[in-house]
Motif scaffolding. Sequence first.
Motif, PDB file in Angstrom:
ATOM      1  N   CYS A 162       0.832  -1.201   0.000  1.00  0.00           N
ATOM      2  CA  CYS A 162       0.000   0.000   0.000  1.00  0.00           C
ATOM      3  C   CYS A 162       0.871   1.258   0.000  1.00  0.00           C
ATOM      4  O   CYS A 162       2.035   1.222   0.427  1.00  0.00           O
ATOM      5  N   PRO A 163       0.362   2.382  -0.487  1.00  0.00           N
ATOM      6  CA  PRO A 163       1.136   3.625  -0.566  1.00  0.00           C
ATOM      7  C   PRO A 163       1.696   4.077   0.781  1.00  0.00           C
ATOM      8  O   PRO A 163       2.805   4.587   0.851  1.00  0.00           O
ATOM      9  N   SER A 164       0.934   3.857   1.845  1.00  0.00           N
ATOM     10  CA  SER A 164       1.393   4.272   3.170  1.00  0.00           C
ATOM     11  C   SER A 164       2.644   3.506   3.593  1.00  0.00           C
ATOM     12  O   SER A 164       3.600   4.084   4.120  1.00  0.00           O
ATOM     13  N   CYS A 165       2.651   2.198   3.358  1.00  0.00           N
ATOM     14  CA  CYS A 165       3.812   1.379   3.732  1.00  0.00           C
ATOM     15  C   CYS A 165       5.004   1.662   2.821  1.00  0.00           C
ATOM     16  O   CYS A 165       6.149   1.631   3.272  1.00  0.00           O
ATOM     17  N   ARG A 166       4.753   1.925   1.554  1.00  0.00           N
ATOM     18  CA  ARG A 166       5.845   2.306   0.653  1.00  0.00           C
ATOM     19  C   ARG A 166       6.531   3.583   1.155  1.00  0.00           C
ATOM     20  O   ARG A 166       7.753   3.707   1.123  1.00  0.00           O
ATOM     21  N   LYS A 167       5.713   4.517   1.620  1.00  0.00           N
ATOM     22  CA  LYS A 167       6.251   5.776   2.128  1.00  0.00           C
ATOM     23  C   LYS A 167       7.112   5.534   3.356  1.00  0.00           C
ATOM     24  O   LYS A 167       8.184   6.127   3.509  1.00  0.00           O
ATOM     25  N   ARG A 168       6.676   4.628   4.237  1.00  0.00           N
ATOM     26  CA  ARG A 168       7.466   4.317   5.438  1.00  0.00           C
ATOM     27  C   ARG A 168       8.783   3.639   5.061  1.00  0.00           C
ATOM     28  O   ARG A 168       9.827   3.914   5.667  1.00  0.00           O
ATOM     29  N   LEU A 169       8.741   2.746   4.074  1.00  0.00           N
ATOM     30  CA  LEU A 169       9.967   2.091   3.622  1.00  0.00           C
ATOM     31  C   LEU A 169      10.952   3.106   3.051  1.00  0.00           C
ATOM     32  O   LEU A 169      12.168   3.018   3.277  1.00  0.00           O
ATOM     33  N   GLU A 170      10.445   4.063   2.315  1.00  0.00           N
ATOM     34  CA  GLU A 170      11.300   5.089   1.705  1.00  0.00           C
ATOM     35  C   GLU A 170      12.039   5.911   2.762  1.00  0.00           C
ATOM     36  O   GLU A 170      13.109   6.457   2.489  1.00  0.00           O
ATOM     37  N   GLN A 171      11.484   5.999   3.968  1.00  0.00           N
ATOM     38  CA  GLN A 171      12.141   6.751   5.034  1.00  0.00           C
ATOM     39  C   GLN A 171      13.445   6.097   5.475  1.00  0.00           C
ATOM     40  O   GLN A 171      14.311   6.757   6.062  1.00  0.00           O
ATOM     41  N   ASP A 172      13.587   4.800   5.205  1.00  0.00           N
ATOM     42  CA  ASP A 172      14.813   4.080   5.576  1.00  0.00           C
ATOM     43  C   ASP A 172      15.813   4.005   4.427  1.00  0.00           C
ATOM     44  O   ASP A 172      16.860   3.362   4.549  1.00  0.00           O
ATOM     45  N   ARG A 173      15.512   4.672   3.323  1.00  0.00           N
ATOM     46  CA  ARG A 173      16.423   4.665   2.172  1.00  0.00           C
ATOM     47  C   ARG A 173      17.669   5.497   2.473  1.00  0.00           C
ATOM     48  O   ARG A 173      17.594   6.566   3.085  1.00  0.00           O
ATOM     49  N   LEU A 174      18.823   4.999   2.028  1.00  0.00           N
ATOM     50  CA  LEU A 174      20.088   5.696   2.254  1.00  0.00           C
ATOM     51  C   LEU A 174      20.336   6.742   1.176  1.00  0.00           C
ATOM     52  O   LEU A 174      20.143   6.478  -0.006  1.00  0.00           O
ATOM     53  N   SER A 175      20.777   7.912   1.593  1.00  0.00           N
ATOM     54  CA  SER A 175      21.126   8.943   0.618  1.00  0.00           C
ATOM     55  C   SER A 175      22.504   8.689   0.009  1.00  0.00           C
ATOM     56  O   SER A 175      22.829   9.201  -1.056  1.00  0.00           O
ATOM     57  N   ALA A 176      23.324   7.902   0.701  1.00  0.00           N
ATOM     58  CA  ALA A 176      24.650   7.522   0.189  1.00  0.00           C
ATOM     59  C   ALA A 176      24.722   5.998   0.148  1.00  0.00           C
ATOM     60  O   ALA A 176      25.243   5.367   1.075  1.00  0.00           O
ATOM     61  N   PRO A 177      24.182   5.371  -0.915  1.00  0.00           N
ATOM     62  CA  PRO A 177      24.076   3.911  -0.937  1.00  0.00           C
ATOM     63  C   PRO A 177      25.380   3.163  -1.174  1.00  0.00           C
ATOM     64  O   PRO A 177      25.467   1.977  -0.859  1.00  0.00           O
ATOM     65  N   LEU A 178      26.385   3.823  -1.724  1.00  0.00           N
ATOM     66  CA  LEU A 178      27.618   3.138  -2.096  1.00  0.00           C
ATOM     67  C   LEU A 178      28.722   3.461  -1.104  1.00  0.00           C
ATOM     68  O   LEU A 178      29.052   4.629  -0.871  1.00  0.00           O
ATOM     69  N   GLN A 179      29.286   2.422  -0.488  1.00  0.00           N
ATOM     70  CA  GLN A 179      30.343   2.585   0.511  1.00  0.00           C
ATOM     71  C   GLN A 179      31.498   1.631   0.218  1.00  0.00           C
ATOM     72  O   GLN A 179      31.315   0.570  -0.362  1.00  0.00           O
ATOM     73  N   GLY A 180      32.679   2.032   0.667  1.00  0.00           N
ATOM     74  CA  GLY A 180      33.829   1.126   0.640  1.00  0.00           C
ATOM     75  C   GLY A 180      34.415   0.884  -0.726  1.00  0.00           C
ATOM     76  O   GLY A 180      34.852  -0.231  -1.025  1.00  0.00           O
ATOM     77  N   LEU A 181      34.461   1.917  -1.575  1.00  0.00           N
ATOM     78  CA  LEU A 181      35.004   1.722  -2.920  1.00  0.00           C
ATOM     79  C   LEU A 181      36.458   1.253  -2.900  1.00  0.00           C
ATOM     80  O   LEU A 181      36.899   0.559  -3.808  1.00  0.00           O
ATOM     81  N   GLN A 182      37.196   1.630  -1.877  1.00  0.00           N
ATOM     82  CA  GLN A 182      38.607   1.245  -1.787  1.00  0.00           C
ATOM     83  C   GLN A 182      38.816   0.007  -0.914  1.00  0.00           C
ATOM     84  O   GLN A 182      39.944  -0.422  -0.719  1.00  0.00           O
ATOM     85  N   SER A 183      37.731  -0.553  -0.388  1.00  0.00           N
ATOM     86  CA  SER A 183      37.848  -1.724   0.486  1.00  0.00           C
ATOM     87  C   SER A 183      37.890  -3.006  -0.345  1.00  0.00           C
ATOM     88  O   SER A 183      37.618  -2.977  -1.551  1.00  0.00           O
ATOM     89  N   PRO A 184      38.202  -4.148   0.289  1.00  0.00           N
ATOM     90  CA  PRO A 184      38.241  -5.412  -0.461  1.00  0.00           C
ATOM     91  C   PRO A 184      36.910  -5.777  -1.114  1.00  0.00           C
ATOM     92  O   PRO A 184      36.884  -6.471  -2.118  1.00  0.00           O
ATOM     93  N   LEU A 185      35.795  -5.289  -0.548  1.00  0.00           N
ATOM     94  CA  LEU A 185      34.494  -5.614  -1.112  1.00  0.00           C
ATOM     95  C   LEU A 185      33.555  -4.416  -0.964  1.00  0.00           C
ATOM     96  O   LEU A 185      32.928  -4.231   0.077  1.00  0.00           O
ATOM     97  N   PRO A 186      33.447  -3.575  -2.000  1.00  0.00           N
ATOM     98  CA  PRO A 186      32.516  -2.439  -1.938  1.00  0.00           C
ATOM     99  C   PRO A 186      31.077  -2.907  -1.711  1.00  0.00           C
ATOM    100  O   PRO A 186      30.691  -3.992  -2.151  1.00  0.00           O
TER     101      PRO A 186
END
Length: 240
Positions: free
Chosen positions: A38-62
């Motif tokens: 439902c739209p309400s639950c989608r909205k709640r899920l979106e609140q947990d979305r990361l603004s910086a999804p990519l981490q560890g580019l220089q690590s052994p496993l990004p």
Amino acid sequence: MAMPKPGPALTVPLTQLLNVFLTSPCPLCDRTSPGGICPSCRKRLEQDRLSAPLQGLQSPLPVLAWGAYQGSLRQALGLLKYQHKPALAQLFGSYLGQCWQHQHPRLHPSQKKQPIVVPIPLHADKLSQRGFNQAELLAYWFCRLTNLPLASQGLVRVRATQAQHGLGAQARQHNLDGAFALGPAFHHHRPSGPVLLIDDIYTTGATALSAAQTLRHYGISVVGISTIARAMPSAALEQS
């Protein structure tokens, strides 16, 4: 586990007509919704979305993660894993695919060959218990959106392991020693391109790194791991 092949797409008018009748309960709140979530639950899920999804580019496993392992997203992943809510796998696989489409030039730069997607496998006993591998379901819908090739059996888990939760760093690594082996998809024919691992949750990274080390032992490169949720310290969550 064999995945069903997608059938022919319905025309828009027919799809809209069917949605009037084919409503189902939202897997998160049980309210009737024609769109699954439902739209309400989608909205709640979106609140947990990361603004910086990519981490560890220089690590052994990004690590490429769509959201933070908290709140509604944590609840939804629990429902997917333990109550088998397939609508959530489709939603999260699509979310992860969209994240990849925006971020892969940074994670996978200057590469002519697209990666082959390999889900983190479950041990046969756990697979029999649960009836499905949530990482494989996510990978299936991820590949539907991105058109990347899927090797569901690129890896196999040959040793049952203890739950990682509550174990220290050294115990986690020891717990995973010898847990993975090359699967039948790669045993006789090594992939010509690199591998992108897929899982539902990334915590300390011990599982993902063990899987990557198994592939690299056979000369197969691994560009990183993509997950729906990443466990993060509260300070890091505040900055994301």
